[in-house]
Motif scaffolding. Sequence first.
Motif, PDB file in Angstrom:
ATOM      1  N   LEU A   1     -11.393   7.317  -4.031  1.00 53.09           N
ATOM      2  CA  LEU A   1     -11.519   7.277  -2.582  1.00 53.09           C
ATOM      3  C   LEU A   1     -10.267   7.860  -1.950  1.00 53.09           C
ATOM      4  O   LEU A   1      -9.320   8.226  -2.643  1.00 53.09           O
ATOM      5  CB  LEU A   1     -11.717   5.826  -2.105  1.00 53.09           C
ATOM      6  CG  LEU A   1     -12.924   5.069  -2.672  1.00 53.09           C
ATOM      7  CD1 LEU A   1     -12.826   3.599  -2.299  1.00 53.09           C
ATOM      8  CD2 LEU A   1     -14.224   5.671  -2.170  1.00 53.09           C
ATOM      9  N   MET A   2     -10.271   7.947  -0.639  1.00 51.02           N
ATOM     10  CA  MET A   2      -9.104   8.450   0.080  1.00 51.02           C
ATOM     11  C   MET A   2      -8.824   7.523   1.250  1.00 51.02           C
ATOM     12  O   MET A   2      -9.746   7.121   1.971  1.00 51.02           O
ATOM     13  CB  MET A   2      -9.369   9.875   0.567  1.00 51.02           C
ATOM     14  CG  MET A   2      -8.142  10.585   1.099  1.00 51.02           C
ATOM     15  SD  MET A   2      -8.459  12.350   1.386  1.00 51.02           S
ATOM     16  CE  MET A   2      -8.635  12.936  -0.296  1.00 51.02           C
ATOM     17  N   ASP A   3      -7.546   7.166   1.431  1.00 50.26           N
ATOM     18  CA  ASP A   3      -7.219   6.274   2.534  1.00 50.26           C
ATOM     19  C   ASP A   3      -7.032   7.062   3.829  1.00 50.26           C
ATOM     20  O   ASP A   3      -7.194   8.288   3.860  1.00 50.26           O
ATOM     21  CB  ASP A   3      -5.997   5.409   2.203  1.00 50.26           C
ATOM     22  CG  ASP A   3      -4.712   6.221   2.052  1.00 50.26           C
ATOM     23  OD1 ASP A   3      -4.678   7.393   2.485  1.00 50.26           O
ATOM     24  OD2 ASP A   3      -3.732   5.670   1.502  1.00 50.26           O
ATOM     25  N   SER A   4      -6.699   6.359   4.907  1.00 46.47           N
ATOM     26  CA  SER A   4      -6.606   6.988   6.222  1.00 46.47           C
ATOM     27  C   SER A   4      -5.490   8.020   6.308  1.00 46.47           C
ATOM     28  O   SER A   4      -5.492   8.869   7.202  1.00 46.47           O
ATOM     29  CB  SER A   4      -6.400   5.915   7.300  1.00 46.47           C
ATOM     30  OG  SER A   4      -5.210   5.170   7.041  1.00 46.47           O
ATOM     31  N   GLU A   5      -4.537   7.953   5.372  1.00 47.20           N
ATOM     32  CA  GLU A   5      -3.431   8.903   5.370  1.00 47.20           C
ATOM     33  C   GLU A   5      -3.649  10.038   4.379  1.00 47.20           C
ATOM     34  O   GLU A   5      -2.755  10.857   4.148  1.00 47.20           O
ATOM     35  CB  GLU A   5      -2.119   8.170   5.038  1.00 47.20           C
ATOM     36  CG  GLU A   5      -1.757   7.109   6.078  1.00 47.20           C
ATOM     37  CD  GLU A   5      -0.476   6.380   5.722  1.00 47.20           C
ATOM     38  OE1 GLU A   5       0.042   6.612   4.606  1.00 47.20           O
ATOM     39  OE2 GLU A   5      -0.004   5.584   6.553  1.00 47.20           O
ATOM     40  N   GLY A   6      -4.844  10.073   3.786  1.00 47.91           N
ATOM     41  CA  GLY A   6      -5.169  11.163   2.870  1.00 47.91           C
ATOM     42  C   GLY A   6      -4.720  10.948   1.439  1.00 47.91           C
ATOM     43  O   GLY A   6      -4.799  11.868   0.625  1.00 47.91           O
ATOM     44  N   HIS A   7      -4.262   9.753   1.121  1.00 42.15           N
ATOM     45  CA  HIS A   7      -3.831   9.464  -0.238  1.00 42.15           C
ATOM     46  C   HIS A   7      -5.031   9.083  -1.099  1.00 42.15           C
ATOM     47  O   HIS A   7      -5.913   8.335  -0.657  1.00 42.15           O
ATOM     48  CB  HIS A   7      -2.809   8.313  -0.261  1.00 42.15           C
ATOM     49  CG  HIS A   7      -1.568   8.621   0.505  1.00 42.15           C
ATOM     50  ND1 HIS A   7      -1.013   7.735   1.407  1.00 42.15           N
ATOM     51  CD2 HIS A   7      -0.772   9.716   0.507  1.00 42.15           C
ATOM     52  CE1 HIS A   7       0.074   8.267   1.935  1.00 42.15           C
ATOM     53  NE2 HIS A   7       0.244   9.467   1.410  1.00 42.15           N
ATOM     54  N   ARG A   8      -5.055   9.581  -2.322  1.00 45.18           N
ATOM     55  CA  ARG A   8      -6.137   9.239  -3.231  1.00 45.18           C
ATOM     56  C   ARG A   8      -5.906   7.853  -3.836  1.00 45.18           C
ATOM     57  O   ARG A   8      -4.826   7.547  -4.306  1.00 45.18           O
ATOM     58  CB  ARG A   8      -6.246  10.279  -4.351  1.00 45.18           C
ATOM     59  CG  ARG A   8      -6.722  11.621  -3.866  1.00 45.18           C
ATOM     60  CD  ARG A   8      -6.906  12.586  -5.013  1.00 45.18           C
ATOM     61  NE  ARG A   8      -5.662  12.788  -5.751  1.00 45.18           N
ATOM     62  CZ  ARG A   8      -5.562  13.585  -6.813  1.00 45.18           C
ATOM     63  NH1 ARG A   8      -6.621  14.213  -7.262  1.00 45.18           N
ATOM     64  NH2 ARG A   8      -4.415  13.740  -7.439  1.00 45.18           N
ATOM     65  N   ILE A   9      -6.932   7.034  -3.795  1.00 41.64           N
ATOM     66  CA  ILE A   9      -6.885   5.706  -4.385  1.00 41.64           C
ATOM     67  C   ILE A   9      -8.193   5.488  -5.136  1.00 41.64           C
ATOM     68  O   ILE A   9      -9.176   6.200  -4.914  1.00 41.64           O
ATOM     69  CB  ILE A   9      -6.678   4.602  -3.326  1.00 41.64           C
ATOM     70  CG1 ILE A   9      -7.768   4.705  -2.234  1.00 41.64           C
ATOM     71  CG2 ILE A   9      -5.293   4.678  -2.711  1.00 41.64           C
ATOM     72  CD1 ILE A   9      -7.705   3.612  -1.193  1.00 41.64           C
ATOM     73  N   ASN A  10      -8.199   4.546  -6.026  1.00 42.99           N
ATOM     74  CA  ASN A  10      -9.404   4.231  -6.783  1.00 42.99           C
ATOM     75  C   ASN A  10      -9.837   2.806  -6.508  1.00 42.99           C
ATOM     76  O   ASN A  10      -9.009   1.906  -6.345  1.00 42.99           O
ATOM     77  CB  ASN A  10      -9.156   4.398  -8.287  1.00 42.99           C
ATOM     78  CG  ASN A  10      -8.976   5.854  -8.670  1.00 42.99           C
ATOM     79  OD1 ASN A  10      -9.729   6.721  -8.222  1.00 42.99           O
ATOM     80  ND2 ASN A  10      -7.982   6.134  -9.487  1.00 42.99           N
ATOM     81  N   GLY A  11     -11.142   2.598  -6.471  1.00 47.92           N
ATOM     82  CA  GLY A  11     -11.690   1.262  -6.300  1.00 47.92           C
ATOM     83  C   GLY A  11     -12.811   1.026  -7.297  1.00 47.92           C
ATOM     84  O   GLY A  11     -13.463   1.976  -7.750  1.00 47.92           O
ATOM     85  N   THR A  12     -13.020  -0.219  -7.645  1.00 44.83           N
ATOM     86  CA  THR A  12     -14.089  -0.583  -8.566  1.00 44.83           C
ATOM     87  C   THR A  12     -15.241  -1.203  -7.784  1.00 44.83           C
ATOM     88  O   THR A  12     -15.031  -2.090  -6.948  1.00 44.83           O
ATOM     89  CB  THR A  12     -13.580  -1.597  -9.605  1.00 44.83           C
ATOM     90  OG1 THR A  12     -12.468  -1.028 -10.315  1.00 44.83           O
ATOM     91  CG2 THR A  12     -14.683  -1.936 -10.611  1.00 44.83           C
ATOM     92  N   VAL A  13     -16.453  -0.718  -8.046  1.00 41.83           N
ATOM     93  CA  VAL A  13     -17.629  -1.238  -7.356  1.00 41.83           C
ATOM     94  C   VAL A  13     -17.925  -2.646  -7.874  1.00 41.83           C
ATOM     95  O   VAL A  13     -18.163  -2.845  -9.068  1.00 41.83           O
ATOM     96  CB  VAL A  13     -18.852  -0.335  -7.577  1.00 41.83           C
ATOM     97  CG1 VAL A  13     -20.073  -0.907  -6.842  1.00 41.83           C
ATOM     98  CG2 VAL A  13     -18.567   1.092  -7.107  1.00 41.83           C
TER      99      VAL A  13
END
Length: 212
Positions: free
Chosen positions: A106-118
């Motif tokens: 995913l991408m946060d509001s500042e454009g940084h890539r992050i990962n999340g688990t469903v």
Amino acid sequence: METVANKYITVAYELYVTDDGERDMVEQATIERPFQFITGLGTTLESFEDQIKDLAVGENFEFTIPFAEAYGDYDDEHVLDLPKQIFEVDGHFDSERIYEGNLVPLMDSEGHRINGTVVEVKDDVVVMDMNHPLAGNDLTFIGEVVENRAATNAEIEGMVNMMSGEGGGCSCGSDGCGSDGCGDGGCGCGNNEEKEEGEACGCGGNCGCGGH
């Protein structure tokens, strides 16, 4: 003695966490397919790099990184309900990637890539756990140094490009495993070599194939 600014290091290791008093292996990099990284670029945990960077080729290691120096404590507030429509592709919900247990870039509001688990797919929202998969765990690494030498300019440039998203594949570093998604079992690591499901994503404990 001259200090090498950036070292190219490959290691074979097994990564363990302790669950209910039992040690469980959560990631493995073999001698045939070792984990590679370049020091000084922030692509691995600093505490992992510090333990490895001065070891000689062939030297064995075993050390434990406490969770506070790894991915921190598990935070219930990082489990979020996200609108289902943000996971749509061409107007249709992306059910091929958004399913329980999968790691999603995913991408946060500042454009940084992050990962999340469903965690769960509901009628209107997708419950995502944004904690690192190894949050709250002390990490025990047991392994061997396969290679340790000065990194070439081309290797440093290639890693920097990959970290900035220009190299395809994934950075496998402090910002996680990029847009290819380790949850699908594929991840370009260091040299864009594909890793198969269950193999190390080249994260120095950063992944469990899914960094953050």
